[in-house]
Scaffold this motif. Structure first.
Motif, PDB file in Angstrom:
ATOM      1  N   THR A 145      -0.935   7.674 -71.646  1.00  0.00           N
ATOM      2  CA  THR A 145      -0.445   9.018 -71.995  1.00  0.00           C
ATOM      3  C   THR A 145      -1.612   9.970 -72.249  1.00  0.00           C
ATOM      4  O   THR A 145      -1.604  11.123 -71.790  1.00  0.00           O
ATOM      5  CB  THR A 145       0.494   8.924 -73.225  1.00  0.00           C
ATOM      6  OG1 THR A 145       1.526   7.984 -72.936  1.00  0.00           O
ATOM      7  CG2 THR A 145       1.116  10.282 -73.561  1.00  0.00           C
ATOM      8  N   ILE A 146      -2.633   9.488 -72.950  1.00  0.00           N
ATOM      9  CA  ILE A 146      -3.808  10.339 -73.210  1.00  0.00           C
ATOM     10  C   ILE A 146      -4.462  10.717 -71.875  1.00  0.00           C
ATOM     11  O   ILE A 146      -4.787  11.877 -71.622  1.00  0.00           O
ATOM     12  CB  ILE A 146      -4.837   9.609 -74.119  1.00  0.00           C
ATOM     13  CG1 ILE A 146      -4.239   9.322 -75.497  1.00  0.00           C
ATOM     14  CG2 ILE A 146      -6.115  10.446 -74.252  1.00  0.00           C
ATOM     15  CD1 ILE A 146      -5.109   8.420 -76.380  1.00  0.00           C
ATOM     16  N   ARG A 147      -4.637   9.708 -71.027  1.00  0.00           N
ATOM     17  CA  ARG A 147      -5.301   9.962 -69.735  1.00  0.00           C
ATOM     18  C   ARG A 147      -4.484  10.930 -68.888  1.00  0.00           C
ATOM     19  O   ARG A 147      -5.024  11.821 -68.230  1.00  0.00           O
ATOM     20  CB  ARG A 147      -5.499   8.635 -69.006  1.00  0.00           C
ATOM     21  CG  ARG A 147      -6.743   8.591 -68.152  1.00  0.00           C
ATOM     22  CD  ARG A 147      -6.997   7.236 -67.572  1.00  0.00           C
ATOM     23  NE  ARG A 147      -6.025   6.859 -66.551  1.00  0.00           N
ATOM     24  CZ  ARG A 147      -6.261   5.975 -65.588  1.00  0.00           C
ATOM     25  NH1 ARG A 147      -7.429   5.386 -65.506  1.00  0.00           N
ATOM     26  NH2 ARG A 147      -5.342   5.662 -64.718  1.00  0.00           N
ATOM     27  N   GLU A 148      -3.160  10.784 -68.930  1.00  0.00           N
ATOM     28  CA  GLU A 148      -2.282  11.672 -68.154  1.00  0.00           C
ATOM     29  C   GLU A 148      -2.363  13.112 -68.680  1.00  0.00           C
ATOM     30  O   GLU A 148      -2.403  14.069 -67.912  1.00  0.00           O
ATOM     31  CB  GLU A 148      -0.840  11.161 -68.258  1.00  0.00           C
ATOM     32  CG  GLU A 148       0.145  11.953 -67.428  1.00  0.00           C
ATOM     33  CD  GLU A 148       1.579  11.496 -67.678  1.00  0.00           C
ATOM     34  OE1 GLU A 148       2.042  11.555 -68.834  1.00  0.00           O
ATOM     35  OE2 GLU A 148       2.221  11.065 -66.716  1.00  0.00           O
ATOM     36  N   LYS A 149      -2.409  13.263 -70.003  1.00  0.00           N
ATOM     37  CA  LYS A 149      -2.374  14.609 -70.588  1.00  0.00           C
ATOM     38  C   LYS A 149      -3.733  15.284 -70.574  1.00  0.00           C
ATOM     39  O   LYS A 149      -3.849  16.493 -70.385  1.00  0.00           O
ATOM     40  CB  LYS A 149      -1.864  14.565 -72.046  1.00  0.00           C
ATOM     41  CG  LYS A 149      -0.469  14.068 -72.226  1.00  0.00           C
ATOM     42  CD  LYS A 149       0.574  14.733 -71.367  1.00  0.00           C
ATOM     43  CE  LYS A 149       1.115  16.036 -71.851  1.00  0.00           C
ATOM     44  NZ  LYS A 149       2.244  16.494 -71.001  1.00  0.00           N
ATOM     45  N   ILE A 150      -4.812  14.506 -70.826  1.00  0.00           N
ATOM     46  CA  ILE A 150      -6.138  15.120 -70.972  1.00  0.00           C
ATOM     47  C   ILE A 150      -7.043  14.805 -69.772  1.00  0.00           C
ATOM     48  O   ILE A 150      -8.026  15.502 -69.543  1.00  0.00           O
ATOM     49  CB  ILE A 150      -6.788  14.694 -72.320  1.00  0.00           C
ATOM     50  CG1 ILE A 150      -5.840  15.034 -73.480  1.00  0.00           C
ATOM     51  CG2 ILE A 150      -8.154  15.348 -72.540  1.00  0.00           C
ATOM     52  CD1 ILE A 150      -6.354  14.756 -74.869  1.00  0.00           C
TER      53      ILE A 150
END
Ligand code: CP
Length: 308
Positions: A145-150
């Protein structure tokens, strides 16, 4: 190919394995948006979900992931099993394996139970949370999720807030994020932070405002009342006053901070409701991504010998 035929935790899991899981999950994330969300990848494989502890997200997410991959799925419920007649965990799993199963997903209150299973049975074992030890698929979906968002994990400031010493989510996130090159911090009362975390390279904050100043991402943990966490501070109201993530506190930061929580949330304790439901919150996206990440783990482990 993954280095191991089991997923017991993220401690010692190489970066290339985490990258492979996250990259594979991206493909499955696209598939679960299609009108027909099912693929035949695990057709003919049998997966047993052994849940000895309560769960909403992880249990449903694994079951859905297995069904999306066309596996045959069996759900074991401890409360209606012969465990209530005194049968041991060892006999239970050996009897289930005698019915020719391929993979086991286990959640158990005892740390190390997934490791114990690998000594008893031939099936692949996936840890869905063992006591206060690890919850690897939660950390993988958090990292996804972090990689997808940031767009990256490397160099990012991620702070895990709350009951660190009772949290398997915290430990798996710490191991995974460090491997992926993030700057990892924790924040909470000293009574809830394990000793020697700094030796792993983790920054420790005991003041939430300092943690907010540091963070690009706040992963806020539930106060685990069922594990006796409330005995570490005077009251839930006091905890909220000192460590609760609120709009007022976040407004002091000049950065847009990604707000995460593995669930279930104690609203108004570790996290204010308006922040949990606010524009920077990705809590429900974490849940959606969890299905794709678990599909990736099941696929990579379930077909590992075929891809060898
Ligand atoms: N995040 C998580 O493990 O939630 P459940 O306990 O509902 O599975």
């Amino acid at each position: 190919m993954l280095s191991s035929r089991h997923l017991l935790g993220l401690y010692g899991v190489p970066k290339k394995d985490i990258e492979l899981i996250l990259d594979t999950a991206k493909t499955f994330r696209e598939i679960i948006e299609r009108p027909i969300k099912k693929v035949p990848t695990l057709q003919g494989k049998t997966v047993v979900n052994l849940f000895f502890e309560s769960s909403t997200r992880t249990r449903i997410s694994f079951e859905l992931a297995e069904k999306r991959l066309s596996a045959d799925v069996l759900n074991f419920s401890a409360s209606t099993s012969s465990l209530t007649k005194g049968e041991t965990l060892k006999d239970t799993v050996r009897n289930i394996e005698a019915m020719k199963i391929d993979m086991v997903v286990i959640r158990h209150s005892a740390a190390g139970s997934p490791h114990y299973l690998t000594q008893l049975i031939e099936a692949n074992v996936i840890n869905a949370g063992d006591g206060t030890h690890e919850h690897p698929t939660q950390a993988l979906l958090d990292m996804y999720t972090i990689r997808e968002k940031i767009g990256k994990l490397e160099g990012l400031n991620v702070c895990i807030v709350g009951d660190i010493s009772h949290s398997r989510v915290a430990m798996s996130n710490i191991f995974g994020l460090i491997t992926m090159g993030a700057n990892v911090a924790v924040c909470g009362p000293k009574t809830m932070i394990p000793k020697d975390l700094e030796k792993l390279g983790v920054t420790v904050f005991t003041n939430i405002d300092d943690a907010i100043k540091f963070a690009d991402v706040l992963n806020i943990l539930r106060i685990q009342l069922e594990r006796g966490a409330a005995s570490n501070f005077p009251s839930l109201r006091e905890y909220h006053r000192l460590y609760g993530v609120t709009k007022e506190r976040l407004l002091k930061s000049k950065k847009e901070i990604l707000i995460m929580h593995p669930g279930p949330i104690n609203r108004g304790v570790e996290l204010a409701s308006d922040i949990a439901d606010g524009s920077n919150s990705v809590i429900l996206e974490q849940v959606t991504n969890g299905v794709a990440v678990r599909m990736a783990v099941l696929y990579l482990i379930g077909t590992r010998s075929e891809n060898n």
